[in-house]
Design an enzyme around this catalytic site. Structure first.
Site, PDB file in Angstrom:
ATOM      1  N   ASP A   1     -10.268   3.661   1.739  1.00  0.00           N
ATOM      2  CA  ASP A   1     -10.523   3.186   3.105  1.00  0.00           C
ATOM      3  C   ASP A   1     -11.250   4.231   3.957  1.00  0.00           C
ATOM      4  O   ASP A   1     -12.112   3.890   4.774  1.00  0.00           O
ATOM      5  CB  ASP A   1      -9.211   2.801   3.804  1.00  0.00           C
ATOM      6  CG  ASP A   1      -8.791   1.373   3.470  1.00  0.00           C
ATOM      7  OD1 ASP A   1      -9.652   0.575   3.040  1.00  0.00           O
ATOM      8  OD2 ASP A   1      -7.592   1.060   3.621  1.00  0.00           O
TER       9      ASP A   1
ATOM     10  N   LYS B   1       0.808  -1.226   0.000  1.00  0.00           N
ATOM     11  CA  LYS B   1       0.000   0.000   0.000  1.00  0.00           C
ATOM     12  C   LYS B   1       0.844   1.281   0.000  1.00  0.00           C
ATOM     13  O   LYS B   1       0.453   2.275  -0.593  1.00  0.00           O
ATOM     14  CB  LYS B   1      -0.947   0.000   1.202  1.00  0.00           C
ATOM     15  CG  LYS B   1      -2.129  -0.960   1.050  1.00  0.00           C
ATOM     16  CD  LYS B   1      -3.066  -0.813   2.243  1.00  0.00           C
ATOM     17  CE  LYS B   1      -4.351  -1.557   2.049  1.00  0.00           C
ATOM     18  NZ  LYS B   1      -5.343  -1.246   3.084  1.00  0.00           N
TER      19      LYS B   1
ATOM     20  N   ASN C   1      -4.834   2.073  -2.067  1.00  0.00           N
ATOM     21  CA  ASN C   1      -5.443   0.734  -2.099  1.00  0.00           C
ATOM     22  C   ASN C   1      -6.224   0.473  -3.390  1.00  0.00           C
ATOM     23  O   ASN C   1      -6.703  -0.631  -3.610  1.00  0.00           O
ATOM     24  CB  ASN C   1      -6.334   0.485  -0.868  1.00  0.00           C
ATOM     25  CG  ASN C   1      -7.655   1.232  -0.934  1.00  0.00           C
ATOM     26  OD1 ASN C   1      -7.833   2.135  -1.745  1.00  0.00           O
ATOM     27  ND2 ASN C   1      -8.587   0.859  -0.083  1.00  0.00           N
TER      28      ASN C   1
ATOM     29  N   GLY D   1      -1.533   1.809   9.764  1.00  0.00           N
ATOM     30  CA  GLY D   1      -2.046   2.248   8.471  1.00  0.00           C
ATOM     31  C   GLY D   1      -3.541   2.495   8.492  1.00  0.00           C
ATOM     32  O   GLY D   1      -4.027   3.499   7.944  1.00  0.00           O
ATOM     33  N   ALA D   2      -4.289   1.612   9.132  1.00  0.00           N
ATOM     34  CA  ALA D   2      -5.745   1.764   9.162  1.00  0.00           C
ATOM     35  C   ALA D   2      -6.138   3.003   9.963  1.00  0.00           C
ATOM     36  O   ALA D   2      -7.106   3.696   9.615  1.00  0.00           O
ATOM     37  CB  ALA D   2      -6.394   0.520   9.757  1.00  0.00           C
TER      38      ALA D   2
ATOM     39  N   ILE E   1     -12.903  -2.040  13.606  1.00  0.00           N
ATOM     40  CA  ILE E   1     -12.695  -2.289  12.171  1.00  0.00           C
ATOM     41  C   ILE E   1     -12.112  -3.675  11.929  1.00  0.00           C
ATOM     42  O   ILE E   1     -12.010  -4.113  10.790  1.00  0.00           O
ATOM     43  CB  ILE E   1     -11.867  -1.184  11.478  1.00  0.00           C
ATOM     44  CG1 ILE E   1     -10.401  -1.233  11.866  1.00  0.00           C
ATOM     45  CG2 ILE E   1     -12.462   0.195  11.737  1.00  0.00           C
ATOM     46  CD1 ILE E   1      -9.518  -0.520  10.845  1.00  0.00           C
TER      47      ILE E   1
HETATM   48  N1  LIG Z   1     -12.401  -3.312   8.054  1.00  0.00           N
HETATM   49  C1  LIG Z   1     -11.513  -2.953   7.145  1.00  0.00           C
HETATM   50  O1  LIG Z   1     -11.831  -2.689   5.981  1.00  0.00           O
HETATM   51  C2  LIG Z   1     -10.059  -2.850   7.544  1.00  0.00           C
HETATM   52  C3  LIG Z   1      -9.171  -2.094   6.764  1.00  0.00           C
HETATM   53  C4  LIG Z   1      -7.840  -2.008   7.172  1.00  0.00           C
HETATM   54  C5  LIG Z   1      -7.424  -2.671   8.318  1.00  0.00           C
HETATM   55  N2  LIG Z   1      -8.314  -3.401   9.030  1.00  0.00           N
HETATM   56  C6  LIG Z   1      -7.891  -4.105  10.267  1.00  0.00           C
HETATM   57  O2  LIG Z   1      -7.287  -3.154  11.121  1.00  0.00           O
HETATM   58  C7  LIG Z   1      -6.275  -3.771  11.904  1.00  0.00           C
HETATM   59  C8  LIG Z   1      -5.000  -2.933  11.850  1.00  0.00           C
HETATM   60  O3  LIG Z   1      -4.509  -2.864  10.534  1.00  0.00           O
HETATM   61  P1  LIG Z   1      -3.267  -1.908  10.149  1.00  0.00           P
HETATM   62  O4  LIG Z   1      -3.066  -2.065   8.693  1.00  0.00           O
HETATM   63  O5  LIG Z   1      -3.430  -0.551  10.718  1.00  0.00           O
HETATM   64  O6  LIG Z   1      -2.072  -2.630  10.928  1.00  0.00           O
HETATM   65  P2  LIG Z   1      -0.676  -1.983  11.401  1.00  0.00           P
HETATM   66  O7  LIG Z   1      -0.315  -0.832  10.527  1.00  0.00           O
HETATM   67  O8  LIG Z   1       0.256  -3.124  11.532  1.00  0.00           O
HETATM   68  O9  LIG Z   1      -0.994  -1.387  12.878  1.00  0.00           O
HETATM   69  C9  LIG Z   1      -1.282  -2.260  13.924  1.00  0.00           C
HETATM   70  C10 LIG Z   1      -1.779  -1.474  15.126  1.00  0.00           C
HETATM   71  O10 LIG Z   1      -2.135  -2.436  16.154  1.00  0.00           O
HETATM   72  C11 LIG Z   1      -1.376  -2.143  17.329  1.00  0.00           C
HETATM   73  N3  LIG Z   1      -1.007  -3.374  18.007  1.00  0.00           N
HETATM   74  C12 LIG Z   1      -0.633  -4.543  17.449  1.00  0.00           C
HETATM   75  N4  LIG Z   1      -0.361  -5.462  18.416  1.00  0.00           N
HETATM   76  C13 LIG Z   1      -0.575  -4.842  19.601  1.00  0.00           C
HETATM   77  C14 LIG Z   1      -0.470  -5.249  20.952  1.00  0.00           C
HETATM   78  N5  LIG Z   1      -0.094  -6.498  21.281  1.00  0.00           N
HETATM   79  N6  LIG Z   1      -0.783  -4.354  21.931  1.00  0.00           N
HETATM   80  C15 LIG Z   1      -1.162  -3.085  21.615  1.00  0.00           C
HETATM   81  N7  LIG Z   1      -1.276  -2.649  20.349  1.00  0.00           N
HETATM   82  C16 LIG Z   1      -0.985  -3.517  19.342  1.00  0.00           C
HETATM   83  C17 LIG Z   1      -0.155  -1.407  16.840  1.00  0.00           C
HETATM   84  O11 LIG Z   1       0.408  -0.660  17.891  1.00  0.00           O
HETATM   85  P3  LIG Z   1       1.974  -0.274  17.888  1.00  0.00           P
HETATM   86  O12 LIG Z   1       2.094   0.952  17.057  1.00  0.00           O
HETATM   87  O13 LIG Z   1       2.282  -0.065  19.315  1.00  0.00           O
HETATM   88  O14 LIG Z   1       2.710  -1.462  17.302  1.00  0.00           O
HETATM   89  C18 LIG Z   1      -0.750  -0.532  15.733  1.00  0.00           C
HETATM   90  O15 LIG Z   1      -1.387   0.597  16.265  1.00  0.00           O
HETATM   91  C19 LIG Z   1      -6.123  -5.190  11.350  1.00  0.00           C
HETATM   92  O16 LIG Z   1      -6.819  -6.073  12.173  1.00  0.00           O
HETATM   93  C20 LIG Z   1      -6.781  -5.127   9.991  1.00  0.00           C
HETATM   94  O17 LIG Z   1      -7.350  -6.355   9.603  1.00  0.00           O
HETATM   95  C21 LIG Z   1      -9.631  -3.495   8.685  1.00  0.00           C
END
Ligand SMILES: NC(=O)c1ccc[n+]([C@@H]2O[C@H](COP(=O)([O-])OP(=O)(O)OC[C@H]3O[C@@H](n4cnc5c(N)ncnc54)[C@H](OP(=O)(O)O)[C@@H]3O)[C@@H](O)[C@H]2O)c1
Length: 280
Positions: free
Chosen positions: A107, A71, A92, A136-137, A222
């Site tokens: 998104d 992305k 995306n 990213g989300a 989400i």
């Molecule tokens: N519904 C939809 O259309 C949609 C679209 C996009 C994403 N999503 C979902 O959104 C979620 C995040 O996606 P992303 O792309 O933003 O992922 P990402 O960029 O990897 O970010 C992950 C986030 O989760 C936090 N995190 C992960 N493990 C953790 C833990 N053990 N304790 C506390 N915080 C934790 C991270 O905090 P740190 O910064 O501290 O690591 C960060 O804020 C995923 O589940 C994805 O499937 C859904």
């Protein structure tokens, strides 16, 4: 080179890409509207993304979705990017305008359309929105909430520095709270959005006490696998309006479909059922 008379082809580009639900969404719409066209999966390793995108039309595609891990790279590889993609810092959705490959990000629109549809009581301007996560989300959700008119965003993330980066990027309406005191930070919020991976299948649960959350606050997770996360279950049990994450995924797919296949499709219960089947 693809001829204009051929049925349009699009695909989701990822690495890996097998898990993607996008083919189920676009395949449903193509069948539902009786349109000629196809939507597939394209597994592209990161080092091949620039050449793949430079030659997307030559490969027979009218555009594509891009998913993890491409992305951010797609932002650089596109010929131009929309304002919203630049602000989110990720692409995306790709489509052609003449010869130029345009990178967009749907998104934010997908998030807000889903929220408005399923939580009609929420008024963006009415108060603080708390956002858990700074990945990213979260960037897409913040852009969506600011554009919708939210006056105050409270960002809560485990890694403080990442939250600081977002607050610096998005300005004074975004303030940072303390992750370790996240429960008491919810006292005055009108909306709580989980954008962390916590609560997703294979991830730890989201540990969050909701006692201080106003009963009228809308709770949107989400994460969509599982559909009813621990957060949504707990919020529903105490009477908060809840919104699941699958709708965001469905709504974000609409603009791409319109660009590639010429019709703005609807998100319906039938589509949800079809995608839930593909998730099972
Ligand atoms: N519904 C939809 O259309 C949609 C679209 C996009 C994403 N999503 C979902 O959104 C979620 C995040 O996606 P992303 O792309 O933003 O992922 P990402 O960029 O990897 O970010 C992950 C986030 O989760 C936090 N995190 C992960 N493990 C953790 C833990 N053990 N304790 C506390 N915080 C934790 C991270 O905090 P740190 O910064 O501290 O690591 C960060 O804020 C995923 O589940 C994805 O499937 C859904």
């Amino acid at each position: 080179m693809t001829q204009d008379t051929e049925a349009p082809r699009a695909a989701v580009i990822g690495w890996p890409v097998a898990h993607s639900l996008s083919p189920a969404i676009h395949g449903y719409w193509l069948r539902h509207y009786g349109l000629a066209g196809s939507y597939g999966k394209l597994a592209v390793p990161p080092d091949e993304l620039p050449t793949t995108l430079a030659n997307l039309r030559g490969l027979g595609y009218v555009g594509a979705n891009v998913t993890i891990p491409h992305k951010t790279a797609a932002l650089k590889a596109a010929d131009s990017v929309t304002d919203v993609a630049r602000r989110i810092g990720a692409v995306n959705t790709l489509y052609y305008e003449g010869e130029r490959l345009v990178g967009d990000n749907s998104d934010a629109a997908g998030f807000i359309e889903n929220l408005k549809r399923h939580a009609p009581s929420w008024v963006a301007e009415s108060g603080t929105a708390a956002v858990l996560g700074a990945g990213g989300a979260a960037r897409a959700v913040i852009v969506a909430l600011l554009d919708a008119g939210a006056p105050d965003l409270l960002l809560l993330n485990r890694t403080h520095a990442r939250a600081e980066d977002l607050a610096a990027a998005f300005g004074p309406k975004v303030r940072i709270g303390d992750w370790s005191r996240r429960a008491s930070a919810l006292r005055d919020v009108v909306l709580l959005v989980n954008t962390t991976a916590l609560g997703m299948v294979g991830q730890p649960p989201l540990a969050l006490e909701l006692a201080d959350l106003p009963a009228t606050a809308v709770v949107n997770d989400i994460v969509y696998k599982p559909l009813e996360t621990g957060l949504l279950k707990a919020a529903r049990a105490r009477g908060n309006p809840v919104v699941d994450g699958l709708g965001m995924l469905l709504y974000q797919a609409r603009p791409g479909f319109a660009h590639w296949f010429g019709r703005l499709p609807e998100v319906t219960q039938d589509l949800r059922a079809e995608v839930l089947k593909a998730m099972a």
